[in-house]
Write an enzyme that holds these catalytic residues in place. Structure first.
Site, PDB file in Angstrom:
ATOM      1  N   SER A   1       0.834  -1.296  -0.131  1.00  0.00           N
ATOM      2  CA  SER A   1       0.108   0.054   0.051  1.00  0.00           C
ATOM      3  C   SER A   1       0.923   1.311   0.060  1.00  0.00           C
ATOM      4  O   SER A   1       0.317   2.374  -0.166  1.00  0.00           O
ATOM      5  CB  SER A   1      -0.943   0.045   1.193  1.00  0.00           C
ATOM      6  OG  SER A   1      -0.210   0.059   2.539  1.00  0.00           O
TER       7      SER A   1
ATOM      8  N   LYS B   1       0.637   4.644   6.832  1.00  0.00           N
ATOM      9  CA  LYS B   1       0.162   5.470   5.786  1.00  0.00           C
ATOM     10  C   LYS B   1       0.639   7.196   5.739  1.00  0.00           C
ATOM     11  O   LYS B   1       1.266   7.167   6.828  1.00  0.00           O
ATOM     12  CB  LYS B   1      -1.655   5.645   5.864  1.00  0.00           C
ATOM     13  CG  LYS B   1      -2.402   4.368   6.150  1.00  0.00           C
ATOM     14  CD  LYS B   1      -2.150   3.396   4.550  1.00  0.00           C
ATOM     15  CE  LYS B   1      -2.883   2.393   4.820  1.00  0.00           C
ATOM     16  NZ  LYS B   1      -2.971   1.481   3.671  1.00  0.00           N
TER      17      LYS B   1
END
Length: 344
Positions: free
Chosen positions: A123, A198
């Site tokens: 990701s 993230k």
């Protein structure tokens, strides 16, 4: 008459020989006296601490050395303890102590300063690759520092983000035990903890949106994002917004926008997809392993754009108004003084 002659010869010879012996005896006596006087003078100059002693003084070279008591140690003798070498502790006896100290230090560092985390998914490509180890700064949050736009952060699952992710544990009980110990002291990531990594794109008070293929906008300012995975649109496969981020929360997105289940995919959950600041473990600041992937994780320049901060356009007028209110009494006093001087 012969006896007289013999005796006269003997008597004539005797005074001569006697005179020589007497002269020699006088010379030796004078020499002895001079030696004794010199010795006595030397003794008087040095002194032996015994006044009125009738014992004749002797030169230092002729004096017998005083006997030392048996109990007095010799000056050159060293203590017996120094002659015995100290026994060094065996390395194998010190090894458990060293290991214990190392584990305690590692636990303290993991708890308060830095912790290592492993990247489990794609990701965050191409910024982070699967299997990379990143070091996370856990110190600054202790002092009240909150995440900022552009930072890569590790945070606990807010709830429901990783429900389908199985725990990555070995089938071998010994390996699991070693992993649990190393993860406890921070040398390995824990298989039980469900943490995510993230990039922060918006903080509390910001408005974030992404329409169509982008660009991503924060407070109406378009972001130029060179860190996004090549070929991915800024919005990935899910346009959204505009979304107002609540105070005390952050909006996070992965750099691989087409392969990241980030805030966009959890807008139907409590918080509207935003992550509570209290869930943030810390900021990832360096890729430490493998060596070939070593790099720092700085904040991109795109987040330094003017007007990006929420309410930034109002900041200068508000500051000017506050300054005017503070300086108004001072200005009035100066004008009053000038008026008085003119009147006088």
């Amino acid at each position: 008459m012969g006896d007289v002659v013999i005796g006269a010869r003997s008597g004539a010879g005797e005074p001569e020989g006697s005179g020589r012996r007497v002269a020699r005896s006088a010379e030796s006596t004078a020499a002895s006296a001079s030696v004794e006087d010199a010795a006595a003078q030397t003794a008087d100059e040095h002194g032996d601490g015994m006044e009125g002693s009738a014992e004749p003084q002797r030169p230092d070279s002729q004096r017998p050395e005083p006997e030392r008591p048996d109990s007095e140690p010799a000056e050159d003798a060293e203590p017996e303890a120094s002659d015995k070498p100290r026994k060094q502790r065996s390395f194998w006896k010190e090894l458990p102590i060293l290991v214990g100290i190392a584990l305690v230090l590692a636990l303290v560092i993991k708890t308060f300063f830095v912790q290592a985390f492993s990247i489990p998914s794609e990701s965050m490509q191409n910024t982070l690759q699967v299997g990379d180890r990143v070091l996370v700064d856990k110190l600054t949050p202790w002092f009240g520092a909150e995440p900022e736009r552009g930072e890569v952060v590790v945070f606990h699952d807010p709830g429901g983000w990783l429900n389908d992710e199985p725990a990555q544990q070995s089938d071998n009980s010994f390996v699991r035990g070693v992993q649990d110990v190393l993860s406890f002291v921070g040398l390995m990531p824990s298989a039980n903890e469900k943490d995510l990594i993230k990039r922060v794109v918006a903080v509390g008070g910001d408005t974030v949106e992404c329409d169509g293929n982008g660009p991503l906008k924060v407070n109406g300012v378009a972001l130029n994002e060179p860190y996004v995975f090549q070929g991915n649109p800024a919005c990935g496969t899910l346009p959204f917004g505009p979304v107002k981020v609540d105070k005390g929360r952050i909006w996070v997105m992965g750099d691989h926008r087409s392969n990241s289940l980030d805030s966009r995919y959890h807008m139907d959950q409590p918080g509207g997809g935003a992550v509570p600041v209290d869930n943030v473990i810390g900021r990832a600041f360096v890729v430490a392993w493998p060596v070939g992937h070593w790099s720092t994780l700085p904040v991109p320049d795109t987040f330094d754009q003017k007007g990006l901060a929420a309410g930034a356009p109002l900041a200068p007028p508000v500051a000017g108004a506050v300054g005017a209110v503070v300086l108004l009494p001072l200005v009035r006093r100066v004008r009053a003084r000038v008026g008085r001087r003119k009147e006088s």
